[in-house]
Design an enzyme around this catalytic site. Sequence first.
Site, PDB file in Angstrom:
ATOM      1  N   GLU A  80       0.847  -1.193   0.000  1.00 55.60           N
ATOM      2  CA  GLU A  80       0.000   0.000   0.000  1.00 55.60           C
ATOM      3  C   GLU A  80       0.883   1.244   0.000  1.00 55.60           C
ATOM      4  OE1 GLU A  80      -1.440   1.426   3.934  1.00 55.60           O
ATOM      5  OE2 GLU A  80      -1.650  -0.711   4.353  1.00 55.60           O
ATOM      6  N   CYS A 112      -3.632  -3.328   4.514  1.00 52.96           N
ATOM      7  CA  CYS A 112      -2.821  -4.354   5.194  1.00 52.96           C
ATOM      8  C   CYS A 112      -3.286  -5.785   4.889  1.00 52.96           C
ATOM      9  CB  CYS A 112      -2.844  -4.122   6.701  1.00 52.96           C
ATOM     10  SG  CYS A 112      -2.335  -2.471   7.157  1.00 52.96           S
ATOM     11  N   HIS A 234      -3.502  -9.504  12.857  1.00 53.71           N
ATOM     12  CA  HIS A 234      -2.878  -8.313  12.269  1.00 53.71           C
ATOM     13  C   HIS A 234      -2.656  -7.302  13.398  1.00 53.71           C
ATOM     14  CE1 HIS A 234      -2.037  -4.810   9.972  1.00 53.71           C
ATOM     15  NE2 HIS A 234      -3.192  -4.218  10.248  1.00 53.71           N
TER      16      HIS A 234
HETATM   17  N1  COA Z   1      -0.495   5.075  30.761  1.00 55.12           N
HETATM   18  C1  COA Z   1      -0.976   3.907  30.288  1.00 55.12           C
HETATM   19  N2  COA Z   1      -1.941   3.847  29.311  1.00 55.12           N
HETATM   20  C2  COA Z   1      -2.393   5.011  28.795  1.00 55.12           C
HETATM   21  C3  COA Z   1      -1.927   6.270  29.256  1.00 55.12           C
HETATM   22  C4  COA Z   1      -0.918   6.270  30.287  1.00 55.12           C
HETATM   23  N3  COA Z   1      -0.422   7.409  30.755  1.00 55.12           N
HETATM   24  N4  COA Z   1      -2.561   7.236  28.562  1.00 55.12           N
HETATM   25  C5  COA Z   1      -3.408   6.606  27.695  1.00 55.12           C
HETATM   26  N5  COA Z   1      -3.302   5.267  27.849  1.00 55.12           N
HETATM   27  C6  COA Z   1      -4.024   4.220  27.108  1.00 55.12           C
HETATM   28  C7  COA Z   1      -5.485   4.538  26.864  1.00 55.12           C
HETATM   29  O1  COA Z   1      -6.295   4.183  27.968  1.00 55.12           O
HETATM   30  C8  COA Z   1      -5.747   3.700  25.627  1.00 55.12           C
HETATM   31  O2  COA Z   1      -5.947   2.363  25.994  1.00 55.12           O
HETATM   32  P1  COA Z   1      -7.297   1.600  25.560  1.00 55.12           P
HETATM   33  O3  COA Z   1      -7.383   1.723  24.060  1.00 55.12           O
HETATM   34  O4  COA Z   1      -7.061   0.209  26.012  1.00 55.12           O
HETATM   35  O5  COA Z   1      -8.404   2.319  26.245  1.00 55.12           O
HETATM   36  C9  COA Z   1      -4.436   3.765  24.873  1.00 55.12           C
HETATM   37  O6  COA Z   1      -3.443   4.150  25.820  1.00 55.12           O
HETATM   38  C10 COA Z   1      -4.425   4.775  23.737  1.00 55.12           C
HETATM   39  O7  COA Z   1      -4.902   5.981  24.225  1.00 55.12           O
HETATM   40  P2  COA Z   1      -5.811   6.934  23.338  1.00 55.12           P
HETATM   41  O8  COA Z   1      -6.231   8.089  24.140  1.00 55.12           O
HETATM   42  O9  COA Z   1      -6.873   6.125  22.681  1.00 55.12           O
HETATM   43  O10 COA Z   1      -4.696   7.363  22.280  1.00 55.12           O
HETATM   44  P3  COA Z   1      -4.789   8.182  20.956  1.00 55.12           P
HETATM   45  O11 COA Z   1      -6.023   8.969  20.820  1.00 55.12           O
HETATM   46  O12 COA Z   1      -3.502   8.937  20.915  1.00 55.12           O
HETATM   47  O13 COA Z   1      -4.810   7.055  19.791  1.00 55.12           O
HETATM   48  C11 COA Z   1      -4.277   5.156  18.497  1.00 55.12           C
HETATM   49  C12 COA Z   1      -4.079   5.873  19.832  1.00 55.12           C
HETATM   50  C13 COA Z   1      -3.595   3.804  18.554  1.00 55.12           C
HETATM   51  C14 COA Z   1      -5.761   4.959  18.243  1.00 55.12           C
HETATM   52  C15 COA Z   1      -3.623   6.039  17.394  1.00 55.12           C
HETATM   53  O14 COA Z   1      -2.233   5.972  17.538  1.00 55.12           O
HETATM   54  C16 COA Z   1      -4.010   5.625  16.001  1.00 55.12           C
HETATM   55  O15 COA Z   1      -5.127   5.906  15.551  1.00 55.12           O
HETATM   56  N6  COA Z   1      -3.082   4.976  15.236  1.00 55.12           N
HETATM   57  C17 COA Z   1      -3.375   4.517  13.895  1.00 55.12           C
HETATM   58  C18 COA Z   1      -3.986   3.154  13.958  1.00 55.12           C
HETATM   59  C19 COA Z   1      -4.600   2.769  12.646  1.00 55.12           C
HETATM   60  O16 COA Z   1      -5.623   3.323  12.287  1.00 55.12           O
HETATM   61  N7  COA Z   1      -3.966   1.861  11.918  1.00 55.12           N
HETATM   62  C20 COA Z   1      -4.412   1.411  10.646  1.00 55.12           C
HETATM   63  C21 COA Z   1      -5.578   0.529  10.695  1.00 55.12           C
HETATM   64  S1  COA Z   1      -5.280  -1.197  10.858  1.00 55.12           S
END
Ligand code: COA
Length: 376
Positions: A80, A112, A234
Amino acid sequence: MQVGIDAMAFSTSRYFLRLDTLAKNRNVDCAKYCIGIGQLKMSVFPPNEDIVTIAISAAQKVMARLVNKNEIDVLIFATESSFDLSKSAGIYVHHFLGLRPDCRVFDVKQACYSVTAALQLARSFVKDNPDSKVLVIGSDILKYSAGSSGEPTQGGAAIAIIVAKNPRLMIVEQHFSTYTTEIMDFWRPIEEGEALFDGKLSAQNYLQSLEITFLGYLKKSDLTPSDIDQVCFHAPFSKMAIKARNKTFADKSIDDTLIYNAIIGNSCSASLYVCLISLLDNSGDDLDGKRIGLFSYGSGSVAEFFSCTVVSGYRHMLSAEENRKMLEDRIEVSFEEYEQFCKNQADPGKKYANVGSIRMVRVENKQRIYERRIAG
Ligand code: COA
């Protein structure tokens, strides 16, 4: 006749960024990346490494398992991250591997999911042409914009798989269940250098697609969850695979599948297969004859649940030490170097380390020029 994965190898960049370094520079609690998302490091790519160079590196490793490279009749390149809408990236791999001119070469795309599509195509092809061998490659480098929530979930790697009859590693079983739905959870417009995404929507759709395809697989195969010994998901980030496990196989550990992913990051089309190699390399159990359930997901979206059984004597086909060494020997970059890599800027005073024997030296008249690297 049994058909499946005869051999499998992967490659990634020689460079990585620690996610606690990223967290510090983005004023984020390190625990969010390392525990919340489940990632410790991510591969980052110097300007002379691309999807072709890492693919050739992975392909050369897997070709070393064949007696004769002329056995390859078809090369399918799944990606991709293509840089050309017309020419197949697979042609460069065909050229540098010196495969037969009558070998059929083409690229496939569906985020993916694409390596799974290629693997199933290859399986059907070998069923019809039992003396043929197919080289399936998945190669991706994923970049999100600096400072975005996706930034800690970047990464990249290439996987190379030889599909053949009487495979020495894994038999791809006949049952599978697929699910396609139109959704904007992750996309890469041609004019953008970086991926666009809705991470929460993607996670939701991933889990829903898993539920649908897993039930579909059980129904079609007449198997029950207890017939599946190990499972591999995945992993766009390790926590996503853990959420998938919690939904379907809460009693099974998937820790061994995530060892490589947690320090490479999202390798997109290669991700599921890097997790599979991680399981085979790192599991303390004897997996002879065991059934492994595999969940493949590609945003946009297409998902598939299918299974493989491990062939007796499979350990002879592994390169666990080599894989560990490749990952341990990577070079850590500072945050400043990482920023330079993101902009694809070369430091004129620096000679970059490459993972394989081919590097991309320049772009001339909008054409990528590759050359063989002199060892050392
Ligand atoms: N200590 C421990 N854990 C923590 C934390 C801390 N200080 N702060 C946040 N977290 C946890 C949250 O509780 C959450 O866990 P959960 O999902 O089990 O509830 C996790 O860390 C992520 O936090 P979140 O606020 O959701 O993070 P974000 O808004 O920055 O987004 C992703 C994280 C992964 C969603 C983001 O990086 C993303 O969208 N990546 C792309 C993924 C994708 O779309 N890939 C392609 C598709 S397959």
